[in-house]
Design an enzyme around this catalytic site. Sequence first.
Site, PDB file in Angstrom:
ATOM      1  CG  ASP A  67      -0.370  -0.548   2.478  1.00 21.38           C
ATOM      2  OD1 ASP A  67       0.863  -0.572   2.578  1.00 21.38           O
ATOM      3  OD2 ASP A  67      -1.138  -0.937   3.382  1.00 21.38           O
ATOM      4  CG  ASP A 136      -9.428  -1.649  11.768  1.00 20.31           C
ATOM      5  OD1 ASP A 136      -8.411  -2.286  11.410  1.00 20.31           O
ATOM      6  OD2 ASP A 136      -9.829  -0.622  11.176  1.00 20.31           O
ATOM      7  CG  HIS A 138      -6.188  -2.318   8.847  1.00 26.64           C
ATOM      8  ND1 HIS A 138      -6.395  -1.294   9.731  1.00 26.64           N
ATOM      9  CD2 HIS A 138      -4.842  -2.382   8.697  1.00 26.64           C
ATOM     10  CE1 HIS A 138      -5.236  -0.766  10.097  1.00 26.64           C
ATOM     11  NE2 HIS A 138      -4.277  -1.413   9.486  1.00 26.64           N
ATOM     12  CD  GLU A 143      -9.114   0.837   7.432  1.00 28.80           C
ATOM     13  OE1 GLU A 143      -9.223   0.076   8.414  1.00 28.80           O
ATOM     14  OE2 GLU A 143      -8.395   1.847   7.449  1.00 28.80           O
TER      15      GLU A 143
HETATM   16  C1  F6R Z   1       1.303  -1.656   6.231  1.00 29.70           C
HETATM   17  C2  F6R Z   1      -0.061  -2.149   6.261  1.00 29.70           C
HETATM   18  C3  F6R Z   1      -0.896  -2.169   7.487  1.00 29.70           C
HETATM   19  C4  F6R Z   1      -0.122  -2.573   8.744  1.00 29.70           C
HETATM   20  C5  F6R Z   1      -1.049  -2.557   9.970  1.00 29.70           C
HETATM   21  C6  F6R Z   1      -0.297  -2.857  11.253  1.00 29.70           C
HETATM   22  O1  F6R Z   1       1.837  -1.708   4.929  1.00 29.70           O
HETATM   23  O2  F6R Z   1      -0.518  -2.505   5.242  1.00 29.70           O
HETATM   24  O3  F6R Z   1      -1.956  -3.068   7.290  1.00 29.70           O
HETATM   25  O4  F6R Z   1       0.423  -3.841   8.581  1.00 29.70           O
HETATM   26  O5  F6R Z   1      -1.644  -1.299  10.085  1.00 29.70           O
HETATM   27  O6  F6R Z   1       0.622  -1.841  11.483  1.00 29.70           O
HETATM   28  P1  F6R Z   1       1.667  -1.918  12.681  1.00 29.70           P
HETATM   29  O7  F6R Z   1       2.656  -2.981  12.311  1.00 29.70           O
HETATM   30  O8  F6R Z   1       2.317  -0.545  12.705  1.00 29.70           O
HETATM   31  O9  F6R Z   1       0.903  -2.225  13.915  1.00 29.70           O
END
Ligand code: F6R
Length: 241
Positions: A67, A136, A138, A143
Amino acid sequence: MKIIRSETYKDMARKAANIISAQVIMKPNCVLGLATGSTPIGIYEQLIDWYRKGDLDFSEVTTINLDEYCGLARNNPQSYCSFMHNQFFDSVNIRPEHIHLPDGTNLNAKEECERYDQLIAKIGGVDLQLLGIGLDGHIGFNEPGSAFELGTHCVELTSSTIEANARFFSDSGEVPRKAYTMGIRTIMQAHKVLLVVNGKNKAEIVKRAFFGSVTPQVPASILQMHPDFTLIGDAEALAYV
Ligand code: F6R
């Protein structure tokens, strides 16, 4: 689904790096799907360490990131492109032309999403997809409520994700409201999926996502259906498992 328990964050990162390095050794020209966020940082550090010791070679590897924020230039310090260069790419011998992220500066969402999906098809799909999980549920920026069958698309970030990401910005008003993300269809088409998670604040979502019902309300729950899915968590994140 295979679950690997680790006592500490460091151990979690080392075990995940082991799986990624096995992939690179077994198929030097593999396609790695990569993630940003705080969870994978220790994995990248470990891979860099093994590269410096001469145990790993990324010269034939292709990477495709999950992303990118819409509207941020690649060299904006908060872009995922900058994150990946700082945390990993600039410290290993991956070829610049083998590095791919969505282009957040292309505000024509339809065009950019089609380009990314065509690119994923052209490089032969993803051999190993690394994922983190949001509070959540995702994965990527898919989401709650995201359709499982989507390819790359543009999303409006939820307030919970904006809040969680605000720690990387000096002002929460600067956190972009939209992002391009690989869709769940593409993630599910990866040959292997490796999700890493740590910390007690993720324990509840780990239980819901991997031990509850499969539902678009918890996007990561679809991974229960993936034929080669590995979850690596530290003791805190796997506390209820
Ligand atoms: C990052 C991504 C997100 C993260 C998720 C967890 O490229 O796609 O889905 O993997 O938000 O983030 P952290 O590791 O910071 O808790």
